[in-house]
Design a protein around this motif. Structure first.
Motif, PDB file in Angstrom:
ATOM      1  N   VAL B 447       1.377  -1.063  -0.325  1.00 52.10           N
ATOM      2  CA  VAL B 447       0.526  -0.257   0.069  1.00 52.10           C
ATOM      3  C   VAL B 447       0.341   1.306   0.136  1.00 52.10           C
ATOM      4  O   VAL B 447       1.774   1.256   0.573  1.00 52.10           O
ATOM      5  CB  VAL B 447      -0.683  -0.131   1.150  1.00 52.10           C
ATOM      6  CG1 VAL B 447      -2.105   1.223   0.672  1.00 52.10           C
ATOM      7  CG2 VAL B 447      -1.130  -1.351   1.333  1.00 52.10           C
ATOM      8  N   THR B 448       0.556   2.392  -0.856  1.00 52.31           N
ATOM      9  CA  THR B 448       1.003   2.946  -0.954  1.00 52.31           C
ATOM     10  C   THR B 448      -0.222   5.177  -0.493  1.00 52.31           C
ATOM     11  O   THR B 448      -1.019   4.462  -1.126  1.00 52.31           O
ATOM     12  CB  THR B 448       2.035   3.863  -2.514  1.00 52.31           C
ATOM     13  OG1 THR B 448       2.973   2.242  -2.356  1.00 52.31           O
ATOM     14  CG2 THR B 448       3.059   5.106  -2.344  1.00 52.31           C
ATOM     15  N   ILE B 449       0.896   5.587   0.235  1.00 53.48           N
ATOM     16  CA  ILE B 449       0.189   6.824   0.031  1.00 53.48           C
ATOM     17  C   ILE B 449       1.109   8.025  -0.332  1.00 53.48           C
ATOM     18  O   ILE B 449       1.972   7.909  -0.155  1.00 53.48           O
ATOM     19  CB  ILE B 449      -0.858   7.391   2.421  1.00 53.48           C
ATOM     20  CG1 ILE B 449      -1.305   5.857   1.957  1.00 53.48           C
ATOM     21  CG2 ILE B 449      -0.779   8.621   2.305  1.00 53.48           C
ATOM     22  CD1 ILE B 449      -1.983   6.645   3.679  1.00 53.48           C
ATOM     23  N   THR B 450       0.663   8.717  -0.557  1.00 53.76           N
ATOM     24  CA  THR B 450       0.933   9.540  -1.472  1.00 53.76           C
ATOM     25  C   THR B 450       0.310  10.640  -1.518  1.00 53.76           C
ATOM     26  O   THR B 450      -1.118  10.970  -1.792  1.00 53.76           O
ATOM     27  CB  THR B 450       1.193   9.622  -3.187  1.00 53.76           C
ATOM     28  OG1 THR B 450       1.735   8.006  -3.309  1.00 53.76           O
ATOM     29  CG2 THR B 450       2.113  10.413  -3.876  1.00 53.76           C
ATOM     30  N   GLN B 451       0.919  11.916  -1.178  1.00 53.03           N
ATOM     31  CA  GLN B 451       0.756  12.827  -1.314  1.00 53.03           C
ATOM     32  C   GLN B 451       1.367  14.516  -2.180  1.00 53.03           C
ATOM     33  O   GLN B 451       2.959  14.367  -1.689  1.00 53.03           O
ATOM     34  CB  GLN B 451       0.644  14.269   0.652  1.00 53.03           C
ATOM     35  CG  GLN B 451      -0.410  13.773   1.154  1.00 53.03           C
ATOM     36  CD  GLN B 451      -0.889  14.089   2.688  1.00 53.03           C
ATOM     37  OE1 GLN B 451       0.862  14.217   3.060  1.00 53.03           O
ATOM     38  NE2 GLN B 451      -1.458  14.533   2.788  1.00 53.03           N
ATOM     39  N   ARG B 483      -5.497   7.035   5.602  1.00 55.39           N
ATOM     40  CA  ARG B 483      -4.764   6.745   6.537  1.00 55.39           C
ATOM     41  C   ARG B 483      -5.366   4.977   7.751  1.00 55.39           C
ATOM     42  O   ARG B 483      -4.676   4.231   7.787  1.00 55.39           O
ATOM     43  CB  ARG B 483      -4.012   7.625   8.128  1.00 55.39           C
ATOM     44  CG  ARG B 483      -2.769   8.135   7.163  1.00 55.39           C
ATOM     45  CD  ARG B 483      -1.642   8.345   8.071  1.00 55.39           C
ATOM     46  NE  ARG B 483      -2.580   9.794   9.266  1.00 55.39           N
ATOM     47  CZ  ARG B 483      -1.966  10.366  10.224  1.00 55.39           C
ATOM     48  NH1 ARG B 483      -0.500  10.967   9.583  1.00 55.39           N
ATOM     49  NH2 ARG B 483      -2.702  10.860  11.050  1.00 55.39           N
ATOM     50  N   LEU B 484      -6.146   5.463   6.972  1.00 57.22           N
ATOM     51  CA  LEU B 484      -6.869   4.427   8.722  1.00 57.22           C
ATOM     52  C   LEU B 484      -7.439   3.017   7.002  1.00 57.22           C
ATOM     53  O   LEU B 484      -7.437   2.319   7.735  1.00 57.22           O
ATOM     54  CB  LEU B 484      -8.652   5.305   8.949  1.00 57.22           C
ATOM     55  CG  LEU B 484      -9.574   4.903   9.840  1.00 57.22           C
ATOM     56  CD1 LEU B 484      -8.762   4.391  10.579  1.00 57.22           C
ATOM     57  CD2 LEU B 484     -10.812   5.253   9.657  1.00 57.22           C
ATOM     58  N   ARG B 486      -5.346   2.526   5.302  1.00 55.15           N
ATOM     59  CA  ARG B 486      -4.580   2.285   4.558  1.00 55.15           C
ATOM     60  C   ARG B 486      -3.787   0.689   6.152  1.00 55.15           C
ATOM     61  O   ARG B 486      -3.523  -0.633   5.528  1.00 55.15           O
ATOM     62  CB  ARG B 486      -2.985   3.060   4.846  1.00 55.15           C
ATOM     63  CG  ARG B 486      -1.717   2.202   4.099  1.00 55.15           C
ATOM     64  CD  ARG B 486      -0.408   2.314   5.287  1.00 55.15           C
ATOM     65  NE  ARG B 486      -0.935   2.927   6.285  1.00 55.15           N
ATOM     66  CZ  ARG B 486       0.170   4.041   6.664  1.00 55.15           C
ATOM     67  NH1 ARG B 486       0.605   4.971   5.464  1.00 55.15           N
ATOM     68  NH2 ARG B 486      -0.218   4.630   7.659  1.00 55.15           N
ATOM     69  N   ASP B 487      -4.303   1.731   7.173  1.00 58.94           N
ATOM     70  CA  ASP B 487      -3.599   0.797   8.689  1.00 58.94           C
ATOM     71  C   ASP B 487      -4.694  -0.571   8.603  1.00 58.94           C
ATOM     72  O   ASP B 487      -4.245  -1.762   9.678  1.00 58.94           O
ATOM     73  CB  ASP B 487      -3.890   1.538   9.697  1.00 58.94           C
ATOM     74  CG  ASP B 487      -2.970   3.006  10.020  1.00 58.94           C
ATOM     75  OD1 ASP B 487      -1.880   2.797   9.105  1.00 58.94           O
ATOM     76  OD2 ASP B 487      -3.529   3.694  10.056  1.00 58.94           O
ATOM     77  N   TYR B 488      -6.050  -0.224   8.278  1.00 60.89           N
ATOM     78  CA  TYR B 488      -6.998  -1.826   8.314  1.00 60.89           C
ATOM     79  C   TYR B 488      -6.513  -2.857   6.831  1.00 60.89           C
ATOM     80  O   TYR B 488      -6.672  -4.081   7.620  1.00 60.89           O
ATOM     81  CB  TYR B 488      -7.874  -1.058   8.095  1.00 60.89           C
ATOM     82  CG  TYR B 488      -9.303  -2.317   7.766  1.00 60.89           C
ATOM     83  CD1 TYR B 488      -9.618  -2.687   9.167  1.00 60.89           C
ATOM     84  CD2 TYR B 488      -9.956  -2.930   6.518  1.00 60.89           C
ATOM     85  CE1 TYR B 488     -10.315  -4.433   9.503  1.00 60.89           C
ATOM     86  CE2 TYR B 488     -11.041  -3.792   7.168  1.00 60.89           C
ATOM     87  CZ  TYR B 488     -11.370  -4.622   7.971  1.00 60.89           C
ATOM     88  OH  TYR B 488     -11.490  -5.808   8.081  1.00 60.89           O
ATOM     89  N   LEU B 490      -3.230  -3.413   6.014  1.00 59.53           N
ATOM     90  CA  LEU B 490      -2.797  -3.915   6.707  1.00 59.53           C
ATOM     91  C   LEU B 490      -2.621  -5.202   7.745  1.00 59.53           C
ATOM     92  O   LEU B 490      -2.371  -5.609   7.573  1.00 59.53           O
ATOM     93  CB  LEU B 490      -1.471  -2.694   7.482  1.00 59.53           C
ATOM     94  CG  LEU B 490      -0.330  -1.691   6.465  1.00 59.53           C
ATOM     95  CD1 LEU B 490       0.518  -1.174   6.937  1.00 59.53           C
ATOM     96  CD2 LEU B 490       0.300  -2.674   5.575  1.00 59.53           C
ATOM     97  N   TYR B 491      -3.006  -4.493   8.348  1.00 63.49           N
ATOM     98  CA  TYR B 491      -4.220  -4.706   9.426  1.00 63.49           C
ATOM     99  C   TYR B 491      -4.807  -7.047   8.782  1.00 63.49           C
ATOM    100  O   TYR B 491      -4.250  -8.036   8.827  1.00 63.49           O
ATOM    101  CB  TYR B 491      -4.966  -4.909  10.404  1.00 63.49           C
ATOM    102  CG  TYR B 491      -6.133  -5.612  11.263  1.00 63.49           C
ATOM    103  CD1 TYR B 491      -5.619  -6.783  12.083  1.00 63.49           C
ATOM    104  CD2 TYR B 491      -7.087  -5.477  10.967  1.00 63.49           C
ATOM    105  CE1 TYR B 491      -6.661  -7.292  12.957  1.00 63.49           C
ATOM    106  CE2 TYR B 491      -8.699  -6.651  11.535  1.00 63.49           C
ATOM    107  CZ  TYR B 491      -7.957  -7.260  12.798  1.00 63.49           C
ATOM    108  OH  TYR B 491      -8.955  -7.808  13.539  1.00 63.49           O
TER     109      TYR B 491
END
Lengths: 172, 501
Positions: B447-451, B483-484, B486-488, B490-491
């Motif tokens: 997963v990648t988050i880009t800003q 982010r939430l 992404r974290d979910y 990953l979990y």
């Protein structure tokens, strides 16, 4: 005994309070050196050519001014960009962030890693550095490249990641 | 090669020569210039008139191809072991292929008209991993192919799902009829491309027709003045209509050739499609290997209210091959939603892939700004400035680019969206048509988050989910939300005990 406790969304581990590991300090010097060599390789022939050939003074000054600005930027850039890079190794995944204008954070769970690769150029070895590449399925080149690691750290990371990736036995 | 070893190696039926014939012709056509150059040179050097040259060339070429095919067959050997299949081939350059059963993702068979009469099929093994190592087994009997499939998938089944092997159920999911063939033909993009190729020819054709008509009229001693503008336009319209009709017929013919009697069946945990008029194509894909499910609607399909559904499995690193895609060429949205839980594992399917669903969440309208600015305003004003200098006021027409791009930006924002539940996410995008992609969280690879700077100011981010079959992007959503998610994800991935492939 199989357990399946409910996880509240608010309790999910976030990335707010992780401590980002920075890259090796020598890496900044290496990049600056590399950029300097690049500038010299371009500047010397251009300088010789413009002195031999009759180029009017104003275009020549403009050329030199642009050249000096680009060279300065190239020299300063590693100092700006590299501190923005960092990684975090967590229990179940690895995070990597980078970017000055476009900032990104990539997360790879250990149980998705196919293989790990360490590589180092002769330059890297002079500075005792190495690049760690993590591969997942479906990607073409390295899916996550962490360059500028101390070679001992890179080796440590490789072993750790491999152990983690191997330990996640998947049940069908 | 010792004699004992020799006994293990099998040769396929001599009808396989047909397969090699086609293969050689394909290779020749692909490298037409290089492969035909020596022949051409020979012909130029040869004394004689054009017709005899062509005949000689044809005979030479045919001999080479047939000779090559026979040799290829003679040198083609295979051996089936307990856990793998070995294929030896190559006349000059020898090649040995060792395909492990566990690496085989799917077995596809193909049957042309002659093979069908003889009850033979060509088996193609779909493997994950290094490209260029895909194997074929030409001209084997259908029962042999079925036994092989049983052996290979049976290998899998006994270790994975014990209950399933006890009761293998074959369920017909879908069957296409002639109306669907016409729908496929109408939405076929190739017809349009063909039309673009033929359009320049049409002009010449029009001239020719004019000549013919003129001479016909003259011979009937009619005054040319009687052939007024209206008649001319009528003739041209008729020609265009005729050409479109012919193209349509071609397109329909192609659809029948490929998809006649197309049916999709579910065989235990294996999805299977079969169809085709002269050559029967058969494809199969393991349900658990599906990474993404894509429902697509082109501009013609919007009007037809139909979709194309594709299921994708992991691609190998170096190149993408169409063999890894399972396609259902025409479905309704309702039927796609019925297939959705079946294809994407039982835990999914509470969501819909119908792009017109109200449940899609919008992305931020700030998504449009970058597009309007950098794809619209900047190029439009630059082009207008340049063209104004060149050709004066008409150059300002370039400014029209700006409203056009703004419209496009607005459309793609309007059509972008996403919805998710605990197990899967469905992302929607589109400009002229629609595309929705569904995937299971637990099969995500990374997963990648880009800003961008602008996104940081507006507290937005783009989320990209990388699957083994490619990536899916959810652009311009709230940073906290990204982010939430992404974290979910990953979990879900990290706590998943199931295989992703």
């Amino acid at each position: 005994m199989f357990q399946n406790p409910e996880i509240a969304l608010a309790d999910l581990p976030g990335t707010e309070d992780v401590t980002w590991q920075t890259l090796d300090a020598a890496y900044k010097r290496l990049r600056q050196l590399q950029n300097l060599i690049l500038v010299v390789i371009i500047a010397v022939p251009v300088g010789i050519l413009t002195t031999i050939n009759p180029v009017p003074i104003i275009p020549r000054l403009v050329l030199w001014a642009v050249g000096i600005i680009v060279a300065a930027l190239l020299f300063l850039w590693p100092g700006i960009a590299l501190p923005k890079r960092g990684y975090v190794v967590r229990d179940k995944d690895i995070l990597f962030r980078k970017g000055v204008v476009w900032q990104s954070v990539t997360a790879i769970p250990f149980n998705r890693i196919q293989h790990v690769e360490i590589s180092s150029t002769p330059f890297d070895r002079k500075f005792n550095l190495a690049q760690l590449q993590l591969f997942t399925a479906g990607g073409s080149s390295g899916d996550l490249k962490i360059d500028g690691l101390n070679s001992a750290v890179a080796e440590q990371l490789r072993l750790f990641v491999l152990e983690k990736a191997g330990a996640t036995v998947e049940h069908r | 090669m010792s004699t004992a070893d020799h006994d293990l190696w099998n040769r396929t039926s001599p009808y396989a020569i047909l397969f090699f014939l086609v293969k050689i012709i394909r290779i020749l056509m692909k490298n037409a210039v290089q492969s035909l150059a020596p022949l051409f040179a020979l012909l130029v050097a040869y004394q004689g008139d054009l017709v005899s040259k062509l005949i000689l060339g044809g005979i030479l070429l045919a001999t080479i191809i047939v000779f090559g095919a026979v040799l290829s067959w003679l040198f083609f050997r295979y051996q089936i072991r307990d856990d793998s299949i070995l294929i030896r081939s190559g006349v000059i350059k020898k090649k040995q292929l060792d395909i492990k059963f566990s690496r085989i993702q799917g077995i596809n068979t193909e049957q042309n008209l002659i093979y069908r009469a003889l009850g033979l099929v060509t088996v193609a093994f779909d493997t994950a991993g290094s490209s260029g190592s895909e194997g074929n087994l030409p001209a084997v009997t259908r029962s042999f192919a079925d036994a092989l499939r049983e052996k290979i998938s049976g290998d899998d089944l006994t270790t994975i799902e014990d209950e399933e092997t006890l009761a293998p159920t074959q369920k017909l999911l879908l069957k296409l009829d002639w109306r669907d063939m016409i729908r496929i033909a109408l939405s076929d993009r190739r017809a349009l491309i063909l039309f673009a190729f033929i359009a320049p020819l049409m002009e010449q054709l029009g001239d020719r027709v004019e000549e013919v008509v003129e001479s016909a009229i003259q011979s009937e001693t009619l005054a040319i003045s009687q052939l007024n503008v209206g008649t001319g336009a009528l003739i041209i319209a008729a020609i265009i209509a005729l050409i479109i009709l012919i193209l349509m017929l071609f397109s329909i013919g192609a659809a029948f050739l490929r998809f006649h009697d197309f049916e999709v069946t579910l065989d235990g945990r294996t999805l299977r499609s079969r169809g085709g008029l002269l050559t029967t194509h058969e494809h199969s894909m393991d349900l658990q290997k599906i990474q993404t499910l894509r429902l697509q609607q082109g501009i013609v399909q919007v009007w037809l209210k139909r979709f194309t559904l594709t299921a994708r499995q992991a691609i190998s690193g170096r190149k993408q091959r169409s063999g890894k895609v399972f396609t259902i060429p025409v479905v309704t949205a309702e039927f796609a939603d019925k297939l959705h839980p079946i294809l994407l594992a039982p835990e999914a399917g509470r969501l819909t892939q119908n792009p017109r669903s109200e449940r899609f969440q919008k992305i931020s309208p700030y998504y449009m700004r970058g597009r309007i600015l950098f794809l619209g305003l900047v190029p439009a004003s630059l082009a207008a400035a340049l063209m104004y200098g060149e050709s004066g006021p008409p150059g300002l027409l370039a400014l029209l680019w700006f409203p056009l791009m703004s419209l496009f930006a607005w459309r793609s924002w309007k059509r972008a969206g996403y919805m998710h539940d605990d197990d899967e996410i469905v992302c929607r995008s589109g400009l002229l048509g629609y595309r929705t992609v569904a995937l299971l969280f637990r099969k995500v690879q990374r997963v990648t988050i880009t800003q961008s700077r602008y996104q940081r100011r507006k507290n937005l981010a783009s989320l990209r989910l990388f699957m083994a079959s490619g990536s899916v992007r959810v652009p311009y959503i709230g940073h906290a939300n990204a982010r939430l998610l992404r974290d979910y994800i990953l979990y879900r991935v990290e706590s998943s005990q199931q295989v992703w492939h």
